[in-house]
Design a protein around this motif. Structure first.
Motif, PDB file in Angstrom:
ATOM      1  N   ALA A  38       1.931  45.228 -34.767  1.00 55.55           N
ATOM      2  CA  ALA A  38       2.205  43.770 -35.041  1.00 55.55           C
ATOM      3  C   ALA A  38       3.474  43.528 -35.900  1.00 55.55           C
ATOM      4  N   PRO A  39       4.060  42.350 -35.436  1.00 53.23           N
ATOM      5  CA  PRO A  39       5.325  42.008 -35.708  1.00 53.23           C
ATOM      6  C   PRO A  39       5.240  41.653 -37.242  1.00 53.23           C
ATOM      7  N   GLU A 105      -1.907  39.912 -34.644  1.00 47.34           N
ATOM      8  CA  GLU A 105      -1.956  41.245 -34.432  1.00 47.34           C
ATOM      9  C   GLU A 105      -1.731  41.440 -32.923  1.00 47.34           C
ATOM     10  N   LYS A 106      -2.182  40.780 -32.067  1.00 39.98           N
ATOM     11  CA  LYS A 106      -1.995  40.879 -30.578  1.00 39.98           C
ATOM     12  C   LYS A 106      -0.576  40.434 -29.952  1.00 39.98           C
ATOM     13  N   SER A 107      -0.049  39.717 -30.520  1.00 37.20           N
ATOM     14  CA  SER A 107       1.287  38.980 -30.116  1.00 37.20           C
ATOM     15  C   SER A 107       2.398  39.993 -30.058  1.00 37.20           C
ATOM     16  N   LEU A 111       4.338  38.190 -25.290  1.00 34.55           N
ATOM     17  CA  LEU A 111       3.007  37.770 -25.115  1.00 34.55           C
ATOM     18  C   LEU A 111       2.684  36.732 -26.285  1.00 34.55           C
ATOM     19  N   GLY A 112       2.046  35.710 -26.161  1.00 36.81           N
ATOM     20  CA  GLY A 112       1.283  35.011 -27.172  1.00 36.81           C
ATOM     21  C   GLY A 112       0.020  34.587 -26.859  1.00 36.81           C
ATOM     22  N   ILE A 142      -0.189  33.993 -23.197  1.00 38.09           N
ATOM     23  CA  ILE A 142       0.768  33.255 -22.491  1.00 38.09           C
ATOM     24  C   ILE A 142       1.934  34.227 -22.412  1.00 38.09           C
ATOM     25  N   PRO A 143       2.479  34.666 -21.201  1.00 33.21           N
ATOM     26  CA  PRO A 143       2.678  33.561 -20.165  1.00 33.21           C
ATOM     27  C   PRO A 143       1.397  34.317 -19.060  1.00 33.21           C
ATOM     28  N   THR A 144       0.730  35.025 -19.199  1.00 28.78           N
ATOM     29  CA  THR A 144      -0.011  35.700 -18.059  1.00 28.78           C
ATOM     30  C   THR A 144      -1.186  34.833 -17.623  1.00 28.78           C
ATOM     31  N   GLN A 145      -1.448  33.768 -18.668  1.00 29.97           N
ATOM     32  CA  GLN A 145      -2.655  32.959 -18.098  1.00 29.97           C
ATOM     33  C   GLN A 145      -3.893  33.625 -18.081  1.00 29.97           C
TER      34      GLN A 145
END
Length: 197
Positions: A38-39, A105-107, A111-112, A142-145
């Motif tokens: 995670a960041p 945690e997933k970003s 990817l957001g 985002i951005p994979t939709q």
């Protein structure tokens, strides 16, 4: 620099998720490690509402949930027209706060996530003062939709950190703990039981 960590400096304003009113401004640094962790976020915010007002809003939200004649349950929040039933607003408020731990945690740098919908929510009756909910939430990647489905178990008591445990369909089924370390507010956004956990 290629192959090194990237650090971002941000200045942004926040809004009350219900009223849309300005809630304050924040300065943050976000460091994305080279690994898939995670960041690292350092953030300082100046709230427009004073702490007592935030605590009072939390208390009202909490009392509303604790004094239901039956546990809160619901599906498809908001509905296909974007509406949220008044009785489900407290559950929605907690879903917004809880899912933010998952999204953080997933970003990654590339990817957001945004919470698209609460597929289902069920409140558990507890003997202590905490409120507890099980959620199935849909996150928009985002951005994979892509739409990611996550199960989230959330407990909350005003003045205490929000506790969030979750797993998402797109990852291994190990339970992740996305709980906060600091006291948070469900109104300002911003021991687990059950055999499946």
């Amino acid at each position: 620099t290629p192959g090194s960590n990237h650090k971002y400096y941000l200045h942004f304003t926040t809004k009350d998720y219900r009223s849309g009113e300005n809630a304050g401004s924040c300065l943050a640094t976000v460091l994305y490690p080279k690994t898939k962790s995670a960041p690292v976020v350092n953030i300082k915010c100046i709230n427009i509402k004073d702490q007592k007002q935030i605590e009072e809003e939390d208390r009202r939200l909490y009392q509303k949930m604790r004094h239901q004649t039956k546990p809160i349950t619901g599906n498809n929040i908001p509905d296909s027209y974007g509406n949220i039933e008044l009785a489900l607003e407290p559950a929605w408020a907690l879903a917004v706060a809880g899912s933010s731990y998952i999204m953080w945690e997933k970003s990654t740098e590339n990817l957001g996530y945004f919470m698209a919908q609460v597929q289902s929510v069920k409140q558990w009756i507890r003997k202590d003062d905490f409120t507890e909910f099980d959620y199935n939430v849909l996150l928009h990647e985002i951005p994979t939709q892509e739409i990611i489905s996550c199960h989230m178990r959330l407990t909350w008591l005003p003045g205490h950190p929000l506790k969030v445990k979750y797993f998402c369909d797109s990852e291994d089924q190990d339970l992740k703990d996305g709980s906060g370390m600091e006291s948070g507010s469900a109104a300002a956004i911003l021991p687990e039981s059950g055999e499946n956990f």
